[in-house]
Design a protein around this motif. Structure first.
Motif, PDB file in Angstrom:
ATOM      1  N   GLY A  30       7.367  -5.958  -1.446  1.00 56.84           N
ATOM      2  CA  GLY A  30       6.149  -5.197  -1.181  1.00 56.84           C
ATOM      3  C   GLY A  30       6.147  -4.576   0.199  1.00 56.84           C
ATOM      4  O   GLY A  30       5.652  -3.453   0.381  1.00 56.84           O
ATOM      5  N   VAL A  33       8.055  -1.431   0.076  1.00 59.04           N
ATOM      6  CA  VAL A  33       7.208  -0.365  -0.470  1.00 59.04           C
ATOM      7  C   VAL A  33       6.283   0.177   0.613  1.00 59.04           C
ATOM      8  O   VAL A  33       6.085   1.397   0.732  1.00 59.04           O
ATOM      9  N   LEU A  34       5.732  -0.718   1.424  1.00 60.55           N
ATOM     10  CA  LEU A  34       4.864  -0.286   2.528  1.00 60.55           C
ATOM     11  C   LEU A  34       5.635   0.575   3.514  1.00 60.55           C
ATOM     12  O   LEU A  34       5.130   1.611   3.978  1.00 60.55           O
ATOM     13  N   ALA A  37       6.118   3.984   2.017  1.00 59.77           N
ATOM     14  CA  ALA A  37       4.856   4.734   1.989  1.00 59.77           C
ATOM     15  C   ALA A  37       4.499   5.255   3.381  1.00 59.77           C
ATOM     16  O   ALA A  37       4.074   6.410   3.534  1.00 59.77           O
ATOM     17  N   ALA A 391       0.577   8.716  -5.716  1.00 60.06           N
ATOM     18  CA  ALA A 391       1.526   7.601  -5.690  1.00 60.06           C
ATOM     19  C   ALA A 391       1.655   7.029  -4.276  1.00 60.06           C
ATOM     20  O   ALA A 391       1.819   5.816  -4.093  1.00 60.06           O
ATOM     21  N   ALA A 392       1.546   7.900  -3.266  1.00 58.71           N
ATOM     22  CA  ALA A 392       1.633   7.423  -1.885  1.00 58.71           C
ATOM     23  C   ALA A 392       0.465   6.501  -1.543  1.00 58.71           C
ATOM     24  O   ALA A 392       0.629   5.513  -0.812  1.00 58.71           O
ATOM     25  N   GLU A 393      -0.717   6.799  -2.079  1.00 53.71           N
ATOM     26  CA  GLU A 393      -1.876   5.948  -1.812  1.00 53.71           C
ATOM     27  C   GLU A 393      -1.766   4.610  -2.522  1.00 53.71           C
ATOM     28  O   GLU A 393      -2.089   3.559  -1.958  1.00 53.71           O
ATOM     29  N   TRP A 394      -1.305   4.642  -3.775  1.00 56.91           N
ATOM     30  CA  TRP A 394      -1.098   3.379  -4.490  1.00 56.91           C
ATOM     31  C   TRP A 394      -0.061   2.520  -3.774  1.00 56.91           C
ATOM     32  O   TRP A 394      -0.209   1.303  -3.664  1.00 56.91           O
ATOM     33  N   ALA A 395       1.002   3.159  -3.288  1.00 56.88           N
ATOM     34  CA  ALA A 395       2.053   2.418  -2.586  1.00 56.88           C
ATOM     35  C   ALA A 395       1.515   1.808  -1.291  1.00 56.88           C
ATOM     36  O   ALA A 395       1.848   0.666  -0.941  1.00 56.88           O
ATOM     37  N   LEU A 396       0.657   2.558  -0.599  1.00 60.43           N
ATOM     38  CA  LEU A 396       0.091   2.036   0.647  1.00 60.43           C
ATOM     39  C   LEU A 396      -0.857   0.868   0.369  1.00 60.43           C
ATOM     40  O   LEU A 396      -0.859  -0.134   1.108  1.00 60.43           O
ATOM     41  N   ALA A 398      -0.685  -1.169  -2.275  1.00 56.90           N
ATOM     42  CA  ALA A 398       0.172  -2.295  -2.652  1.00 56.90           C
ATOM     43  C   ALA A 398       0.888  -2.865  -1.437  1.00 56.90           C
ATOM     44  O   ALA A 398       1.049  -4.085  -1.310  1.00 56.90           O
ATOM     45  N   GLY A 399       1.298  -2.001  -0.510  1.00 58.94           N
ATOM     46  CA  GLY A 399       1.960  -2.473   0.694  1.00 58.94           C
ATOM     47  C   GLY A 399       1.039  -3.274   1.591  1.00 58.94           C
ATOM     48  O   GLY A 399       1.453  -4.272   2.193  1.00 58.94           O
TER      49      GLY A 399
END
Length: 437
Positions: A30, A33-34, A37, A391-396, A398-399
């Motif tokens: 994770g 991923v952060l 992002a 997708a960038a917001e979801w990744a942030l 989740a990160g």
């Protein structure tokens, strides 16, 4: 040291179990991923987020307000237990304080990244400069800096001051095992603690003083968040009830995560003797009571919006009622926790764990409803697409959750998950009572 306190100390010194290693691996993934992002955001700018007209805010404000609410609720819970000297503090205070600190760190990501040029974050500091330029104290970004800085400072002090005697215990046990490097590290944090009467007197006074500082901090933190909403021209965002609303609807999320952590720590670190069924039962009932408070906040919101507010605010709230997020928040954060009044559900582990996570998601949906669903399209005949997180917001998001999880895993791996000195005090009191009988 023997008994339950010895078990808690051993949990911090023994090697990681398989479940702990898997947890670290998942949290590490994770964090990758952060990093991706954040890298994409820095390279391409905040345009990678899904914000558009009229939705000038999205996950950047939703997640920030949500993490602040989680941190405030966990800190408030721990501080009240310390000030009241309630017996539940022995079981849950340490990881409740750690959860609050981890949530503050996750929340601090968003104001910095939302600057657009986060490497210039120091422009928000009032430092002497030859240019004669000073921060714009009318900017919400400057309020965020001071609010987050105060939150990190007080929450860190609250967590660390309570930890000092236990760091000394771990120092002594690591030294007895010949692990001198680890003993020096724990000793550095213990600040020369020797357990004298003077040390205990000063520690207890400092611990209660910092706990008392938490209470005005929570009020100021929620007020700063509400003030950021209030300075806009968006209908429904400039109401005096918002600080109380954020506090009341955020309380089940913080208590829910504390309850979920209690279930996981009891299983993962074999702390059933320290966090017993009576503690879990009380935590579950407190969560149900917090859900009732949240329901009252949502009922007050509906009554004032529909009966007392102006037409624009009423239209914004009606728009929120036509979206599923508001109803989902009421269901997850208010109604479902009432199942914890059933003793049969409180005695298990599955229901408290699932309901604790559900309460946290309910608070997230409430922030989404306010920030996104309550923004009505402009009256001008312009194309106004609905906000959809990229997708960038979801990744942030989740990160940030991975950062929260990683911080808690590091805490549980190297530090006692419960208070050792409080546990020893309870054991001594129980032995004295047994001798009197």
């Amino acid at each position: 040291m023997s008994g339950a306190a010895g078990l808690a100390a051993e949990a911090a010194l023994r090697p990681s179990a398989r479940g702990g290693r898997l947890g670290f691996a998942a949290a590490g993934a994770g964090l990758l991923v952060l990093a991706v992002a954040v890298g994409v955001l820095l390279w391409r700018g905040v345009g990678v987020w899904g914000n558009n007209h009229p939705h000038a805010w999205g996950f950047d404000l939703v997640a920030y307000a949500w993490w602040i609410g989680v941190a405030n609720a966990a800190s408030l819970f721990a501080a009240v237990l310390v000030l009241r000297r309630h017996g539940l503090r022995t079981a849950v205070n340490r990881f409740a304080e750690a959860a609050a600190l981890a949530a503050v760190l996750a929340a601090a990501l968003y104001p910095i990244l939302h600057l657009g040029r986060p490497w210039l974050f120091w422009w928000t500091l009032p430092y002497p400069a030859v240019t004669g330029l000073w921060p714009q104290f009318g900017s919400a970004l400057v309020w965020d800096f001071w609010g987050i800085s105060a939150h990190v400072l007080v929450t860190s002090l609250f967590w660390y001051v309570g930890l000092i005697p236990d760091l000394a215990t771990l120092r002594d046990r690591a030294r007895a095992r010949g692990r001198r490097g680890l003993a020096r590290l724990y000793g550095l944090g213990a600040l020369g603690w020797r357990g004298s009467v003077a040390h205990w007197h000063r520690h207890q006074a400092a611990y209660r003083m910092v706990a008392a500082l938490v209470l005005p901090l929570l009020l100021s933190a929620q007020t700063v968040v509400a003030l950021e909403f209030a300075v806009t021209v968006v209908a429904g965002w400039h109401q005096a009830r918002l600080p109380l609303h954020f506090a009341a609807t955020g309380l089940p999320s913080g208590l829910g995560l504390v309850l979920a952590l209690a279930v996981l720590l009891r299983r993962g670190l074999a702390l059933e003797a320290l966090v017993d069924r009576a503690d879990m039962d009380l935590l579950a009932r407190l969560l149900a009571a917090a859900g009732l408070g949240a329901l009252g906040a949502w009922a007050h919101e509906a009554a004032t919006a529909l009966l007392q507010e102006d037409a624009a605010t009423r239209a914004a709230f009606v728009a929120r009622l036509h979206a599923p997020a508001w109803w989902g928040a009421v269901l997850l954060g208010g109604l479902l926790p009432q199942a914890m009044w059933a003793a049969r559900l409180r005695r298990g582990d599955a229901a408290p764990l699932l309901l604790g996570v559900a309460c946290a998601l309910g608070a997230l949906l409430d922030r989404w409803s306010l920030v996104v669903d309550g923004v009505v399209p402009p009256r001008l005949p312009l194309h106004a697409p609905a906000y959809v997180p990229s997708a960038a917001e979801w990744a942030l998001l989740a990160g940030s959750a991975a950062l929260f999880t990683a911080a808690l895993l590091v805490f549980a791996r190297f530090l006692p998950a419960v208070s050792l000195f409080e546990t020893r005090h309870e054991e001594s009191a129980a032995e004295a009572a047994e001798e009197e009988r």
